[in-house]
Scaffold this motif. Sequence first.
Motif, PDB file in Angstrom:
ATOM      1  N   GLU A   1     -54.900 -15.895 128.137  1.00  0.00           N
ATOM      2  CA  GLU A   1     -55.290 -17.114 128.828  1.00  0.00           C
ATOM      3  C   GLU A   1     -55.591 -18.215 127.823  1.00  0.00           C
ATOM      4  O   GLU A   1     -56.140 -17.969 126.747  1.00  0.00           O
ATOM      5  CB  GLU A   1     -56.523 -16.856 129.699  1.00  0.00           C
ATOM      6  CG  GLU A   1     -56.274 -15.901 130.846  1.00  0.00           C
ATOM      7  CD  GLU A   1     -57.544 -15.643 131.632  1.00  0.00           C
ATOM      8  OE1 GLU A   1     -58.636 -15.658 131.034  1.00  0.00           O
ATOM      9  OE2 GLU A   1     -57.441 -15.429 132.846  1.00  0.00           O
ATOM     10  N   LYS A   2     -55.268 -19.434 128.211  1.00  0.00           N
ATOM     11  CA  LYS A   2     -55.433 -20.585 127.322  1.00  0.00           C
ATOM     12  C   LYS A   2     -56.876 -20.719 126.839  1.00  0.00           C
ATOM     13  O   LYS A   2     -57.123 -21.085 125.686  1.00  0.00           O
ATOM     14  CB  LYS A   2     -55.012 -21.849 128.075  1.00  0.00           C
ATOM     15  CG  LYS A   2     -54.843 -23.077 127.196  1.00  0.00           C
ATOM     16  CD  LYS A   2     -53.546 -23.048 126.446  1.00  0.00           C
ATOM     17  CE  LYS A   2     -53.232 -24.398 125.829  1.00  0.00           C
ATOM     18  NZ  LYS A   2     -52.026 -24.351 124.986  1.00  0.00           N
ATOM     19  N   ARG A   3     -57.823 -20.418 127.705  1.00  0.00           N
ATOM     20  CA  ARG A   3     -59.221 -20.596 127.351  1.00  0.00           C
ATOM     21  C   ARG A   3     -59.687 -19.628 126.261  1.00  0.00           C
ATOM     22  O   ARG A   3     -60.755 -19.825 125.680  1.00  0.00           O
ATOM     23  CB  ARG A   3     -60.106 -20.461 128.595  1.00  0.00           C
ATOM     24  CG  ARG A   3     -60.020 -19.112 129.270  1.00  0.00           C
ATOM     25  CD  ARG A   3     -61.031 -19.010 130.416  1.00  0.00           C
ATOM     26  NE  ARG A   3     -60.747 -19.989 131.454  1.00  0.00           N
ATOM     27  CZ  ARG A   3     -60.007 -19.734 132.534  1.00  0.00           C
ATOM     28  NH1 ARG A   3     -59.451 -18.535 132.684  1.00  0.00           N
ATOM     29  NH2 ARG A   3     -59.810 -20.644 133.449  1.00  0.00           N
ATOM     30  N   LYS A   4     -58.878 -18.587 125.988  1.00  0.00           N
ATOM     31  CA  LYS A   4     -59.240 -17.643 124.935  1.00  0.00           C
ATOM     32  C   LYS A   4     -58.771 -18.091 123.550  1.00  0.00           C
ATOM     33  O   LYS A   4     -59.195 -17.542 122.531  1.00  0.00           O
ATOM     34  CB  LYS A   4     -58.634 -16.266 125.243  1.00  0.00           C
ATOM     35  CG  LYS A   4     -59.032 -15.679 126.599  1.00  0.00           C
ATOM     36  CD  LYS A   4     -60.518 -15.452 126.699  1.00  0.00           C
ATOM     37  CE  LYS A   4     -60.871 -14.790 128.030  1.00  0.00           C
ATOM     38  NZ  LYS A   4     -62.340 -14.648 128.220  1.00  0.00           N
ATOM     39  N   ILE A   5     -57.888 -19.085 123.510  1.00  0.00           N
ATOM     40  CA  ILE A   5     -57.295 -19.507 122.238  1.00  0.00           C
ATOM     41  C   ILE A   5     -58.344 -19.997 121.227  1.00  0.00           C
ATOM     42  O   ILE A   5     -58.266 -19.654 120.040  1.00  0.00           O
ATOM     43  CB  ILE A   5     -56.220 -20.590 122.479  1.00  0.00           C
ATOM     44  CG1 ILE A   5     -55.042 -19.999 123.276  1.00  0.00           C
ATOM     45  CG2 ILE A   5     -55.725 -21.179 121.163  1.00  0.00           C
ATOM     46  CD1 ILE A   5     -54.311 -18.884 122.578  1.00  0.00           C
ATOM     47  N   PRO A   6     -59.351 -20.804 121.627  1.00  0.00           N
ATOM     48  CA  PRO A   6     -60.333 -21.242 120.630  1.00  0.00           C
ATOM     49  C   PRO A   6     -61.028 -20.088 119.918  1.00  0.00           C
ATOM     50  O   PRO A   6     -61.209 -20.135 118.688  1.00  0.00           O
ATOM     51  CB  PRO A   6     -61.314 -22.078 121.458  1.00  0.00           C
ATOM     52  CG  PRO A   6     -60.497 -22.598 122.594  1.00  0.00           C
ATOM     53  CD  PRO A   6     -59.560 -21.474 122.929  1.00  0.00           C
ATOM     54  N   PHE A   7     -61.422 -19.060 120.671  1.00  0.00           N
ATOM     55  CA  PHE A   7     -62.068 -17.915 120.035  1.00  0.00           C
ATOM     56  C   PHE A   7     -61.100 -17.198 119.102  1.00  0.00           C
ATOM     57  O   PHE A   7     -61.459 -16.818 117.982  1.00  0.00           O
ATOM     58  CB  PHE A   7     -62.574 -16.943 121.107  1.00  0.00           C
ATOM     59  CG  PHE A   7     -63.129 -15.664 120.534  1.00  0.00           C
ATOM     60  CD1 PHE A   7     -64.399 -15.626 119.978  1.00  0.00           C
ATOM     61  CD2 PHE A   7     -62.368 -14.496 120.537  1.00  0.00           C
ATOM     62  CE1 PHE A   7     -64.897 -14.440 119.443  1.00  0.00           C
ATOM     63  CE2 PHE A   7     -62.864 -13.313 120.008  1.00  0.00           C
ATOM     64  CZ  PHE A   7     -64.132 -13.284 119.456  1.00  0.00           C
ATOM     65  N   ILE A   8     -59.857 -17.000 119.556  1.00  0.00           N
ATOM     66  CA  ILE A   8     -58.852 -16.331 118.724  1.00  0.00           C
ATOM     67  C   ILE A   8     -58.672 -17.069 117.402  1.00  0.00           C
ATOM     68  O   ILE A   8     -58.689 -16.468 116.321  1.00  0.00           O
ATOM     69  CB  ILE A   8     -57.515 -16.234 119.488  1.00  0.00           C
ATOM     70  CG1 ILE A   8     -57.629 -15.227 120.639  1.00  0.00           C
ATOM     71  CG2 ILE A   8     -56.370 -15.846 118.552  1.00  0.00           C
ATOM     72  CD1 ILE A   8     -56.469 -15.265 121.621  1.00  0.00           C
TER      73      ILE A   8
END
Length: 424
Positions: free
Chosen positions: A303-310
């Motif tokens: 999900e797009k919202r997980k990209i910052p953490f990744i």
Amino acid sequence: MIQKKVWIFNHYAGNMFEAEGGRHYWFARELARRGYDVAVFCANSRYERQGTFFDFSGSHTVTHTSDGIPFVFVRSVPYDSNGIDRVRDMVAFYRNVQKAARSVALECGKPDIIFASSVHPLTLMAGEKLARSWKIPCVCEVRDLWPEAFFYAGAVRRDSLLGRALMMGEHNIYRRADALVFLKPGDHEYIIENGWDTEHGGDIDMSRCFYINNGIDFHAFQMQRTSEAFEDPDLDCEKNLFIYTGTIRPTNNVDALVEAASLLRDREDIEILVYGSGSELERLKNRVYDMGLSNIVFKGFVEKRKIPFILSRAKGTILNYTSNGYNWNRGNSSNKLFEYMAAGKPVIQTVKMAFSPVDELHCGISLDEGTPEGIAAAIERICALNQAEYDDLCRRAKEGAKSYDFSALTDKLEQVFEVVLRED
């Protein structure tokens, strides 16, 4: 100030609704905060993924709200490849978005502006057709230059009958638009190169051509670094992680990352992680298995919202494309670049392009060619930086991303609206 009603047409904005972010999601939210009455019209088919978003239960449209913004989902044709079903989906959206817009207008009143965005030109044509019938301005946003992309990819010859017909259709779309918004700084030169501008005897006024880059919701991105954390053992390790996110298609040249990983197989402190899906994913996973590589891992869709953490776990990021099949002299406006920058991580850019933020901001390494040898060397070069040098690259990337925040980009969009409303 009288509240202005803006309708945004984007075939693929359903992905933005689901992700609660993206160009037109952020534009819509920012405009609403400034007093505009905004709605987004999009297709019910998923972009580059099978299936649909909602069950219509016999209706032709369904409306859902996010952040106070109504998203009107239009009946369309599900597809799972770039074949005939995707073409049918485009045609269905062209027809049905007009029906949906007219239906909503009967209930809520017509808009003051239509802001129609490609990927494909039929969305622009639908917006212009409705705008003419309602005698309101239509701003056309050209996200990719069609058919130039076909010409560079070798799919269509410019001087062929089909090529000339496509260019004629493109010219007519641009000519009819009340304003044109391009996403890359060099795109407006396309109008001049074809002699379509008024200075060269054409019929397109260059004062109606604007440039608004892609960007990032900088504040939300920083919040999601911690609020959207999730468990992934590949992220929770002591290795230097170099991360690629996004689509996995031929134009992204992810084969080069596999080959770079092969060159780095003896570096136990380095690992490449690839997050995303696409037509090349299964073939590349099989290739990694056949080559016996353990230092590159394909993680699939997230999900797009997980990209910052990744990205917060990365040592560096990889902006990877093929140098063929695309005109990089016009620049680049990929979302992932601004995510990489907002994460405050050095960017390895594998193609030489004009108007490059990586070069202008000195926030990474820009390669002349994305060869496996060059990518591997760039990865090792970042690993070899001392702490002060590395921190400086990270700082430049993060500070540079702030100038691409959507609050600033919406200022520019408002200026476009003011021009067309003033002349309406």
